[in-house]
Design a protein around this motif. Sequence first.
Motif, short mmCIF file in Angstrom:
data_model
loop_
_atom_site.label_atom_id
_atom_site.label_comp_id
_atom_site.label_asym_id
_atom_site.label_seq_id
_atom_site.Cartn_x
_atom_site.Cartn_y
_atom_site.Cartn_z
N ASP A 33 2.56 9.35 -5.91
CA ASP A 33 3.08 10.69 -5.63
C ASP A 33 4.18 11.04 -6.64
O ASP A 33 4.17 12.12 -7.25
N THR A 54 -5.86 15.47 2.52
CA THR A 54 -4.97 14.94 3.55
C THR A 54 -5.29 15.58 4.90
O THR A 54 -5.44 14.88 5.91
N ASN A 62 1.04 4.22 -2.76
CA ASN A 62 0.79 5.64 -2.43
C ASN A 62 1.98 6.51 -2.85
O ASN A 62 1.80 7.59 -3.41
N THR A 63 3.17 6.04 -2.53
CA THR A 63 4.35 6.87 -2.79
C THR A 63 4.68 6.89 -4.29
O THR A 63 5.09 7.92 -4.82
N ILE A 119 -5.82 2.66 -7.01
CA ILE A 119 -6.39 3.47 -5.93
C ILE A 119 -7.83 3.04 -5.69
O ILE A 119 -8.72 3.33 -6.48
N GLU A 143 0.84 -1.22 0.00
CA GLU A 143 0.00 0.00 0.00
C GLU A 143 0.87 1.26 0.00
O GLU A 143 0.61 2.21 -0.74
N VAL A 144 1.91 1.28 0.86
CA VAL A 144 2.76 2.48 0.92
C VAL A 144 3.53 2.62 -0.39
O VAL A 144 3.76 3.73 -0.89
N PRO A 176 -3.64 9.58 2.52
CA PRO A 176 -2.18 9.67 2.32
C PRO A 176 -1.85 10.59 1.14
O PRO A 176 -2.59 10.64 0.14
N GLY A 220 0.20 10.81 -1.46
CA GLY A 220 0.26 10.37 -2.86
C GLY A 220 -1.13 10.05 -3.40
O GLY A 220 -1.48 10.40 -4.53
N LEU A 221 -1.94 9.39 -2.58
CA LEU A 221 -3.28 9.02 -3.03
C LEU A 221 -4.15 10.26 -3.25
O LEU A 221 -4.99 10.29 -4.15
#
Length: 367
Positions: free
Chosen positions: A191, A269, A187-188, A320, A183-184, A275, A277-278
């Motif tokens: 971004d 955010t 997200n990143t 996403i 997940e991270v 998060p 990036g999302l």
Amino acid sequence: MEFKYFMPSKVFFGENCVLKNQEQFQVLGKRALIVTGRKSAKKSGAYGDVIQALAFSGIEHVLFDEVEENPSVETVERGAAKGKDFGADFVIGIGGGSPMDAAKAMAVLLKNPEMGLYDVFAARNLGKIPVVAVATTSGTGSEVTQFSILTDKKAQTKRNLGQIVFADLAFVDSKYTQGLPYEVTVNTAVDAFSHLVEGYLNVNAANNPVSDLYGEKGFELFKDCFQKLLDKNLDQDFREKVMLASMLGGIQIAQNATSLPHGMGYALTYFKGVPHGLANGILMMEYLKTFKDQSKIKKMLAILGLENLEALGQVMNQLITLKVEVTEEEILSYARDFAGNKEKLKSHPEEMSLEEIAKIYRNSLLK
Ligand code: NAP
Ligand code: ZN
């Protein structure tokens, strides 16, 4: 043609780059404030490598490991106070964008000890003590940008510190990202992709062949990275490519700045905990659709190996899945706030009305 290019960070990219270049720390000082989040700097191995590199040169250090995601003004002030008590003469940020950005802001406070962070927001061209950035996510590119994005609870938003704080040394080793959860990683990566897109389609990219080179190389890397993300195949090849794409995105926004998805995403955010990036990714497709001139978007899609915007939309939809609950009233309030952000609006090449801004939020969030 006329353009500016400024990227003063000395970058070391590749496996074991911290230890292979450990003598680089020597010239920065004798006492380091190390700034990290709660766990990942140690778990990723980055903190251990830095400690070993500092020992090589007999540099003493103190650790501030309390940086939360989207770091607050208060956290930065606490970290700087710890550095001041220790007599730190340089700062090392290890982590994702949050610890790196917090470290940059602390470096400004340590250089200007009579100032609080709100004085720093209001001032321009302040100095800093030296900064080292060690990235452990492939997303923000903060290791090569001048930005430090902080959460300002008084203003109820995230905002840039407003100083130019490039890291003196940037270490970019994808081995630190190997343990990043899926997940991270998504997200990143989203971004990093947003930086490349917003930098590429930015007003400041017009007639800037240097920034376009970074964008186009980044999209080439993302052609593979998107496929691997969809396949959940996060192998070493993926980790290295997305790390490079993230760094290139950072260099690009250091020249051009970000644009609508970043400026509009801060509300998601701040108020909804989405998060970083999302938040950009959720708004990305509706932002792209607003462009009357789609020529550069077509070029980007061709490099990504995608037939049209719908194909990119499908990739985004698969990556996403987060749903954000918002009301029409909240959308109007976010849109009004963003319409007042003249800086970000200036970076968008086409006219954008309050109603169009609200429409991007509405179509992205209420579908
Ligand atoms: P982050 O907020 O720094 O970290 C997100 C999470 O990932 C944290 O829980 C962190 O844990 C964890 N993490 C970090 N590295 C890890 C690793 N190697 N393995 C496992 N977990 C790891 O995430 P980010 O997306 O990199 O940074 C977002 C921030 O950067 C936002 O505040 C955003 O506004 C800012 N940003 C700055 C720029 C710039 O140019 N300066 C550009 C874009 C975004 P720990 O807490 O334990 O470390
Ligand atoms: Zn970002």
